[in-house]
Design a protein around this motif. Structure first.
Motif, mmCIF file in Angstrom:
data_model
loop_
_atom_site.group_PDB
_atom_site.id
_atom_site.type_symbol
_atom_site.label_atom_id
_atom_site.label_comp_id
_atom_site.label_asym_id
_atom_site.label_seq_id
_atom_site.Cartn_x
_atom_site.Cartn_y
_atom_site.Cartn_z
ATOM 1 N N VAL A 148 0.826 -1.211 0.000
ATOM 2 C CA VAL A 148 0.000 0.000 0.000
ATOM 3 C C VAL A 148 0.860 1.261 0.000
ATOM 4 O O VAL A 148 2.023 1.234 0.411
ATOM 5 C CB VAL A 148 -0.962 0.054 1.217
ATOM 6 N N TRP A 175 -3.707 8.085 5.995
ATOM 7 C CA TRP A 175 -4.626 7.204 5.282
ATOM 8 C C TRP A 175 -3.879 6.368 4.253
ATOM 9 O O TRP A 175 -2.794 6.720 3.815
ATOM 10 C CB TRP A 175 -5.766 7.987 4.626
ATOM 11 N N GLU A 183 -5.134 3.668 0.849
ATOM 12 C CA GLU A 183 -6.190 3.032 0.071
ATOM 13 C C GLU A 183 -6.067 1.516 0.170
ATOM 14 O O GLU A 183 -4.973 0.963 0.113
ATOM 15 C CB GLU A 183 -6.079 3.434 -1.399
ATOM 16 N N LYS A 190 -10.513 0.085 -4.533
ATOM 17 C CA LYS A 190 -11.217 1.073 -5.372
ATOM 18 C C LYS A 190 -12.685 0.679 -5.478
ATOM 19 O O LYS A 190 -13.021 -0.494 -5.515
ATOM 20 C CB LYS A 190 -10.602 1.102 -6.773
ATOM 21 N N ILE A 231 -14.525 5.942 3.237
ATOM 22 C CA ILE A 231 -14.511 6.110 1.787
ATOM 23 C C ILE A 231 -14.112 7.541 1.474
ATOM 24 O O ILE A 231 -14.700 8.490 2.010
ATOM 25 C CB ILE A 231 -15.884 5.795 1.165
ATOM 26 N N GLN A 288 -12.799 5.448 -3.001
ATOM 27 C CA GLN A 288 -11.770 4.501 -2.574
ATOM 28 C C GLN A 288 -12.003 4.159 -1.105
ATOM 29 O O GLN A 288 -12.214 5.057 -0.290
ATOM 30 C CB GLN A 288 -10.381 5.108 -2.731
ATOM 31 N N VAL A 323 -10.547 3.363 2.288
ATOM 32 C CA VAL A 323 -9.267 3.669 2.914
ATOM 33 C C VAL A 323 -9.281 3.252 4.377
ATOM 34 O O VAL A 323 -10.341 3.094 4.979
ATOM 35 C CB VAL A 323 -8.936 5.183 2.829
ATOM 36 N N ALA A 366 -3.873 -1.388 6.727
ATOM 37 C CA ALA A 366 -4.091 -1.312 5.277
ATOM 38 C C ALA A 366 -3.359 -2.439 4.564
ATOM 39 O O ALA A 366 -3.939 -3.131 3.719
ATOM 40 C CB ALA A 366 -3.633 0.048 4.745
ATOM 41 N N ASP A 406 -5.597 -5.126 2.376
ATOM 42 C CA ASP A 406 -5.859 -4.720 0.994
ATOM 43 C C ASP A 406 -5.983 -5.902 0.042
ATOM 44 O O ASP A 406 -6.902 -5.940 -0.787
ATOM 45 C CB ASP A 406 -4.828 -3.700 0.499
ATOM 46 N N GLU A 411 -9.409 -6.819 -1.928
ATOM 47 C CA GLU A 411 -9.357 -6.796 -3.393
ATOM 48 C C GLU A 411 -9.776 -8.152 -3.960
ATOM 49 O O GLU A 411 -10.534 -8.224 -4.928
ATOM 50 C CB GLU A 411 -7.950 -6.426 -3.873
ATOM 51 N N THR A 413 -4.551 -1.706 -8.005
ATOM 52 C CA THR A 413 -4.842 -0.719 -6.982
ATOM 53 C C THR A 413 -3.820 0.367 -7.113
ATOM 54 O O THR A 413 -2.693 0.136 -7.505
ATOM 55 C CB THR A 413 -4.787 -1.317 -5.550
ATOM 56 N N LEU A 448 -4.222 7.173 -3.561
ATOM 57 C CA LEU A 448 -5.146 8.285 -3.557
ATOM 58 C C LEU A 448 -4.384 9.541 -3.900
ATOM 59 O O LEU A 448 -3.363 9.826 -3.306
ATOM 60 C CB LEU A 448 -5.767 8.407 -2.161
#
Length: 163
Positions: free
Chosen positions: A59, A77, A79, A82, A110, A114, A116, A142, A146, A150, A159, A162
């Protein structure tokens, strides 16, 4: 009767002086310990403050400092997915459940379509340890979630960060 010596100056000022930290230095030190592949970047947006970006695992993590007064904030933050996503009602329920059980000081949210992991705090009484924990918690949660999010809810395999 016991006699106490008066402390010169305002006690609150003395406490503030002894506990004040340079948040910029602390953030950069934490990022130096976490970032991978010399990925750390910093900018100073025209509206003020600082914005850092670095890679942690799979990430990109962002750290925004709005200024250095007690009223300013630090926001971290990263992400994790998505949007749009597959089965969004199931995704939202999962994220709410995760918010209650395993995000510590952070939370899922969000931003600009995205999902987050996010944490924000004012700088008032914020210690170097707490700054380090905020950044580390967001980066770790994260990175730990992630790929699974995903895999289960993503509509594509890419991915990005942001911006």
């Amino acid at each position: 009767m016991t006699s106490y010596q008066a402390v010169p100056g305002n006690v609150e000022d003395l406490i503030a002086e002894s506990t004040s930290i340079n948040h910029i230095d602390v953030i950069e030190n934490v990022i130096d310990t976490l970032e991978q592949d010399d990925s750390a970047m910093v900018s100073q947006p025209s509206e003020g403050g600082h914005l850092w970006k670095f890679k942690y695992g799979s990430v990109e993590v962002f750290v925004q400092l709005t200024g250095t007064s007690d009223e300013d904030t630090i926001t971290v933050w990263a992400e994790v997915l998505k949007l749009p996503a597959k089965d969004e009602p199931k995704l939202m329920r999962k994220l709410l459940e995760m918010n209650c059980s395993g995000t510590f000081e952070s939370r899922f949210g969000i931003i600009q379509d995205q999902v987050v992991v996010l944490a924000t705090r004012t700088l008032a009484e914020l210690s170097a340890t707490e700054v380090s924990r905020l950044i580390t918690v967001v980066a770790t949660i994260a990175d730990n979630n992630d790929d699974a999010l995903e895999s289960e809810f993503g509509t594509n395999s890419s991915t990005g960060g942001l911006t």
